[in-house]
Every structure is written in structure tokens, then in C-alpha cells.
Design an enzyme around this catalytic site. Structure first.
Site, PDB file in Angstrom:
ATOM      1  N   SER A 175       0.467  10.070   5.777  1.00  0.00           N
ATOM      2  CA  SER A 175       1.355  10.341   5.076  1.00  0.00           C
ATOM      3  C   SER A 175       2.056  11.438   5.783  1.00  0.00           C
ATOM      4  O   SER A 175       2.990  11.406   7.075  1.00  0.00           O
ATOM      5  CB  SER A 175       0.968  11.034   4.169  1.00  0.00           C
ATOM      6  OG  SER A 175       1.777  11.413   3.517  1.00  0.00           O
ATOM      7  N   THR A 176       2.536  12.829   5.453  1.00  0.00           N
ATOM      8  CA  THR A 176       3.512  13.476   5.965  1.00  0.00           C
ATOM      9  C   THR A 176       2.983  14.019   7.544  1.00  0.00           C
ATOM     10  O   THR A 176       1.861  14.215   7.649  1.00  0.00           O
ATOM     11  CB  THR A 176       3.848  15.044   5.166  1.00  0.00           C
ATOM     12  OG1 THR A 176       3.743  14.736   3.893  1.00  0.00           O
ATOM     13  CG2 THR A 176       4.491  16.259   5.604  1.00  0.00           C
ATOM     14  N   HIS A 202       2.572   6.569   4.134  1.00  0.00           N
ATOM     15  CA  HIS A 202       3.475   6.646   2.729  1.00  0.00           C
ATOM     16  C   HIS A 202       4.761   6.943   2.751  1.00  0.00           C
ATOM     17  O   HIS A 202       5.421   7.711   3.291  1.00  0.00           O
ATOM     18  CB  HIS A 202       2.787   7.696   1.849  1.00  0.00           C
ATOM     19  CG  HIS A 202       1.021   8.614   1.739  1.00  0.00           C
ATOM     20  ND1 HIS A 202       0.842   9.382   1.102  1.00  0.00           N
ATOM     21  CD2 HIS A 202       0.791   7.236   1.396  1.00  0.00           C
ATOM     22  CE1 HIS A 202      -0.638   8.536   0.660  1.00  0.00           C
ATOM     23  NE2 HIS A 202      -0.413   7.423   0.691  1.00  0.00           N
ATOM     24  N   ASP A 298      -5.504  11.075   0.159  1.00  0.00           N
ATOM     25  CA  ASP A 298      -5.753   9.367   0.278  1.00  0.00           C
ATOM     26  C   ASP A 298      -7.001   9.362   1.195  1.00  0.00           C
ATOM     27  O   ASP A 298      -6.125   9.594   2.235  1.00  0.00           O
ATOM     28  CB  ASP A 298      -4.240   8.934  -0.205  1.00  0.00           C
ATOM     29  CG  ASP A 298      -4.344   7.517  -0.039  1.00  0.00           C
ATOM     30  OD1 ASP A 298      -5.170   6.775  -0.588  1.00  0.00           O
ATOM     31  OD2 ASP A 298      -3.299   6.710   0.498  1.00  0.00           O
TER      32      ASP A 298
END
Length: 372
Positions: A175-176, A202, A298
Site C-alpha cells: 500500500s503506502t 492499494h 491488510d
């Protein structure tokens, strides 16, 4: 605790006011200044020393990408969050900004009916990312974690409840900070990779298509935005498209991709956990999973399913993660077989796949049926 000091950079008066008002409504954040282009932002970064900068992309005199490059050229590591549009051009420019050293991005509100809706969109996207990137506890939405300010002890992996299995598929979640992490890991993998790869980053629609094309140009592997029903073949990377869960389904002729718009998991769609669970079902636990930098948790429950079934779990370490939320959640739960710096992840993947590289690998029986 002192408030998080934020510099807001945007040439639009309306956007500057929306962002400033949203951030000022949070007692843990202080807007210390604004700038209307990248050139002015450079001076204010030096003068105000903010904890974080929000940066528009399209601006006069010096655009956001040029400003990010200039800030990083001064060896300033202040976190930078880009403001992007949900367009092909906006997605490409955002990926350029991330390559230049920006940490994350949010998308500008589009087709919303009121200023209040625009503010709520910015609030939901931006505030959790600001808190995660500056190491502050996130308060909303529930379940989104933040990078700890101090190193966290990693829990040793729990004893296995199933025999270890040679991987027949590689699944990756991030993600990030993930786009740049993946731009280092995927190109470092050999074209002869003996297993298929499925990847959840994401990202919204449009962005995932651009990102797949970018990774494909950088890599010896073939990288595609996943489509429904594609056969899973060695050497191909399937990237989950924005707003769709990517899972695996076993068939009599082998495993294939499956896309759905089921409910978000961990506030995300695509989400990592559905992919991880489905890979276990389709490949009878013969799964190598990698969890890279990202907010939230997640991938943690999916990693538990993989490890319980005899698969392998590798995560990025805290020191090299932009945000040690997702990999940290796995490591702190005792589910990581290895916790490694980013520059060692590709080597670990090829090492764990060494058994699959054998000229006479054991035959694999795919489980048939749709995943949970």
C-alpha cells in the site's frame, strides 16, 4: 504531543481552502503555511520546517514533480503527499512524483455535488495518511495503523502446524510506499521465474493500468493489469485493477484469475487478504507471500491462512518501509518467516523458489472451486 505541522501547496484558491479547513478541523494537525507553486514551496519548506507537505501536481513556474525533485535534491526527507486527478494524465504524473521521492498521494474529489462532500472526501483520504507518514496514531477509520516512532521488536515466527510446501505461486501485497518498493522488487526478479505472480497494490482505477505498464517496462517479467479468467502462467505478474478484488480459482485445466467487486476488506478494494486466502485454496497451501510497506493491517489474516497451510511469509522490515503498518502487523503477529530490508526481498523470493526451479519439481494438484 505537538501538532503535526503541514504545508499546503496548491495553485487553486478553492483547493487550498478545502485542504486547510479540513486539516485545521483536526486538533492534532496545524497548517503552518500555504504556497501557490513549487518554487514558493521550496522557500517555505526551508523557513517553516513542516512535518509534512501536501503538493499539487499541475502548478505554474514550478510544478509538483519538479518541486519534489528539488526538495529531495536538498536531502530533505519531509513526507510529501501528492494531490492527483483520477485521469490517465494525473495517474502518470503521480507515478512520476512517487519516483521522484513523494511518499503517497490522494485523489482530488471529482463529480461531487458540494463543498461539504469534497471536504469529507479529502478528510477520509488525507488525514489517516498524514498521521501514518508522521508516525502518529490514526483515529479514523478504525483499523488503519501508523508507523511507530521507535523500532518495534519482531515476534519470532510461531511453530508451523502444517508441513512446509515448495511454492507454486507468488502473491504480493502493498500500500503506502508500495509503488516505489515494487519498482525495486519486481525488476530484480528473473525472467525465468518458475511461478505466476499475483499482486495487490492499494490503488484506484486508471492508476493500476498505468502502474502495470510502468512495471512491465522496467521488468524482465511480463506485468499486466489483471483480467477475469486469465490462466496463471510462470513469469507473468497480474496486478489487481483498481476497485476490484483479485483472487485465484482452481479449475481442471489449472488456476485462473477472478475479479469481483465484493465488499471492501480492511477498508480496501482491491484488498490483500482475499488474494492470499484464495491462493491457499487454489494451490493447496503451496504459496509464497510477500507483504511490503503500507498502512493498516491488510494481509495479516491472509498471511495466517498461508502459514497454517504450509506456505511461506516474507515481510519488509520497519527501517525500509515508508509505513510499517501492513508488514508490521504480520511480523508482530508472529506470522513472518523472514523480516527483511527492501533490497533483500527479491533475493529471498528467488531463494524460496529454488525448489520450484528444480528440473523435476513435484507435480502440483490444484484445488478446484471458487475461493471464499
Amino acid at each position: 504531543m505537538d501538532p503535526i505541522r503541514v504545508l499546503v501547496v496548491d495553485d487553486s484558491v478553492v483547493v487550498r481552502k478545502i485542504v486547510t479547513d479540513v486539516l485545521s478541523s483536526d486538533p492534532s494537525i496545524e497548517v503552518v503555511g500555504t504556497a501557490v507553486n513549487g518554487k514558493l514551496a521550496l522557500g517555505k519548506v526551508d523557513a517553516l520546517k513542516p512535518d509534512l507537505v501536501t503538493m499539487d501536481i499541475e502548478m505554474p513556474e514550478m510544478n509538483g514533480i519538479e518541486a519534489v525533485r528539488a526538495i529531495r535534491a536538498r536531502r530533505n526527507r519531509v513526507p510529501i503527499v501528492m494531490f492527483s486527478t483520477l485521469t490517465e494524465r494525473g495517474a502518470s504524473a503521480t507515478l512520476d512524483a512517487l519516483s521522484a521521492g513523494a511518499n503517497d498521494y490522494v485523489t482530488k474529489p471529482a463529480n461531487v455535488g458540494s463543498v461539504a462532500q469534497s471536504m469529507e472526501s479529502v478528510r477520509e483520504q488525507l488525514i489517516p495518511k498524514i498521521k501514518a507518514l508522521t508516525g502518529r496514531p490514526a483515529t479514523a477509520p478504525a483499523g488503519l495503523g501508523a508507523r511507530p516512532a521507535a523500532p518495534v521488536a519482531v515476534r519470532p515466527p510461531a511453530p508451523r502446524s502444517a508441513p512446509h510446501k515448495a511454492p507454486a505461486v507468488l502473491v504480493i501485497g502493498s500500500s503506502t510506499g508500495g509503488p516505489e518498493a515494487l519498482a525495486k522488487v519486481i525488476p530484480a526478479l528473473p525472467a525465468s521465474l518458475p511461478v505466476p505472480v499475483l499482486l495487490v497494490q492499494h490503488m484506484p482505477p486508471v492508476f493500476t493500468r498505468q502502474f502495470a505498464q510502468r512495471l512491465d517496462r522496467l521488468s524482465a517479467l511480463r506485468v499486466v493489469e489483471a483480467v477475469d479468467g486469465a490462466p496463471l502462467l510462470p513469469g507473468t505478474v497480474h496486478l489487481a485493477p483498481g476497485d476490484h478484488h483479485l483472487t485465484v480459482r482452481g479449475t481442471g485445466r489449472g488456476a485462473v484469475t477472478m475479479l469481483s467487486q465484493g465488499p471492501p476488506e480492511n477498508f480496501c478494494r482491491p484488498a490483500v487478504d482475499p488474494l492470499f486466502r484464495s491462493a491457499v485454496a487454489a494451490y493447496d497451501g503451496a504459496v509464497l507471500s510477500v507483504v511490503l510497506t503500507g498502512m493498516g493491517s491488510d494481509g495479516r489474516s491472509g498471511a495466517s491462512v498461508i502459514r497454517d497451510a504450509g506456505g511461506t511469509v516474507v515481510v519488509q522490515d520497519q527501517a525500509t518501509s515508508v509505513v510499517w503498518g501492513m508488514p508490521g502487523a504480520v511480523a508482530q503477529a508472529g506470522l513472518a518467516d523472514e523480516v527483511l530490508p527492501l533490497d533483500r526481498v527479491a533475493e529471498a523470493i528467488t531463494r524460496h523458489l529454488a525448489r520450484a526451479l528444480s528440473p523435476h519439481p513435484a507435480p502440483l494438484t490444484l484445488a478446484t472451486g471458487a475461493p471464499r
